[in-house]
Design a protein around this motif. Structure first.
Motif, short mmCIF file in Angstrom:
data_model
loop_
_atom_site.label_atom_id
_atom_site.label_comp_id
_atom_site.label_asym_id
_atom_site.label_seq_id
_atom_site.Cartn_x
_atom_site.Cartn_y
_atom_site.Cartn_z
N UNK A 91 0.84 -1.20 0.00
CA UNK A 91 0.00 0.00 0.00
C UNK A 91 0.88 1.26 0.00
N UNK A 92 1.86 1.28 0.87
CA UNK A 92 2.79 2.42 0.93
C UNK A 92 3.54 2.55 -0.40
N UNK A 96 3.75 5.73 -3.01
CA UNK A 96 5.02 6.34 -3.43
C UNK A 96 5.09 6.44 -4.96
N UNK A 97 4.64 5.37 -5.63
CA UNK A 97 4.66 5.37 -7.10
C UNK A 97 3.72 6.44 -7.66
N UNK A 98 2.51 6.52 -7.08
CA UNK A 98 1.53 7.49 -7.57
C UNK A 98 2.02 8.92 -7.36
N UNK A 99 2.67 9.14 -6.23
CA UNK A 99 3.23 10.47 -5.95
C UNK A 99 4.27 10.85 -7.01
N UNK A 119 -2.62 11.96 -1.34
CA UNK A 119 -1.54 10.97 -1.27
C UNK A 119 -0.55 11.31 -0.17
N UNK A 120 -0.22 12.60 -0.05
CA UNK A 120 0.73 13.02 0.98
C UNK A 120 0.19 12.72 2.38
N UNK A 126 1.29 6.66 7.11
CA UNK A 126 2.01 5.37 7.12
C UNK A 126 3.48 5.55 7.44
N UNK A 127 3.85 6.71 7.98
CA UNK A 127 5.23 6.96 8.35
C UNK A 127 6.15 6.93 7.12
#
Ligand SMILES: Nc1ncnc2c1ncn2[C@@H]1O[C@H](COP(=O)(O)OP(=O)(O)OP(=O)(O)O)[C@@H](O)[C@H]1O
Ligand SMILES: [Mg+2]
Length: 214
Positions: A91-92, A96-99, A119-120, A126-127
């Motif tokens: 999920x994290x 990251x990819x979408x960001x 997204x941020x 999620x740290x």
């Protein structure tokens, strides 16, 4: 919590499990023991959903995340060592990819701005800002030094790959952790580190090992 209800598995005429009912609950480390060929690996594959039972159900508390020590040592060959660990928290990793995709856009619209803010927020929850340093620390604890973190998985030897896959499984504090013979390729110091890690682990661990001390 992980619940096994009325589980049966048969390979042809051979019955491996017959009407098994079990509950695994938070804060416990479970050892699965049995002779070679008894069905330990098969049991973990059923728990992870890789294999369907002949009968019965596996249920996980909604919202909980399961992580599994990958048995396919070459599955991440085209990824870097550090990314392979990050991918353990799918999920994290997806966020990251979408960001990255959104910030790389030449025509950044208002809608993109809203999406990026969403997204941020998920990322921070999620740290995410600590993810890379946490992954790097795990790798180092498992004997994969920093100069290897940027290499592709295919450039590591088998023993190193197993350590990275172990870091991948552990990364991001999963609610349920399945480990099939995690100590096979480890030296004594790393086994001791893993023992301490699992002793302190607050969630559910289910581990198969032939190492009686471990
Ligand atoms: N896909 C399959 N089809 C048929 N039989 C299978 C299949 N997978 C495993 N088996 C058989 O089921 C039995 C249990 O295998 P499994 O690998 O789960 O044992 P194990 O307890 O993990 O053994 P080990 O300690 O050697 O790792 C074995 O007899 C194996 O040959
Ligand atoms: Mg096995």
């Amino acid at each position: 919590m992980l619940t096994v209800s009325n589980l049966s598995l048969q390979f042809g005429k051979r019955v491996l499990f017959d009407d098994v009912n079990l509950t695994f609950s938070k804060g416990n480390c479970y050892g699965v023991i049995g002779a070679n060929g008894a069905g330990k690996s098969t049991f973990l594959k059923i728990l992870s959903g890789e294999l369907d039972p002949t009968k019965g159900r596996i249920e996980i508390t909604p919202g909980e995340r399961m992580a599994v020590l990958s048995q396919n040592h070459n599955a991440f060959d085209e990824n870097t060592v550090l990314n392979t660990v990050l991918m353990g928290h799918s999920h994290l990793w997806r966020i990251m990819q979408e960001k990255d995709v959104i910030y790389a856009k030449a025509d950044f619209t208002d809608a993109d701005g809203m999406k990026a803010a969403e997204l941020e927020a998920d990322f921070a929850e999620m740290d995410g800002w600590m993810a890379e340093s946490n992954a790097a620390e795990l790798l180092s604890n498992l004997g994969i030094k920093e100069d290897l973190h940027g290499l592709l998985m295919k450039d590591l030897n088998g023993n190193q790959k197993v350590r990275v896959l172990l870091a991948q499984a552990i990364f991001g504090n999963p609610d349920i952790l399945l480990l099939d013979e995690p100590t096979n390729d480890l030296d004594i110091d790393t086994i001791a580190w893993l023992e301490d890690f699992l002793a302190d682990f607050q969630n559910i661990v289910i581990v198969v090992s032939h190492d009686r001390h471990f």
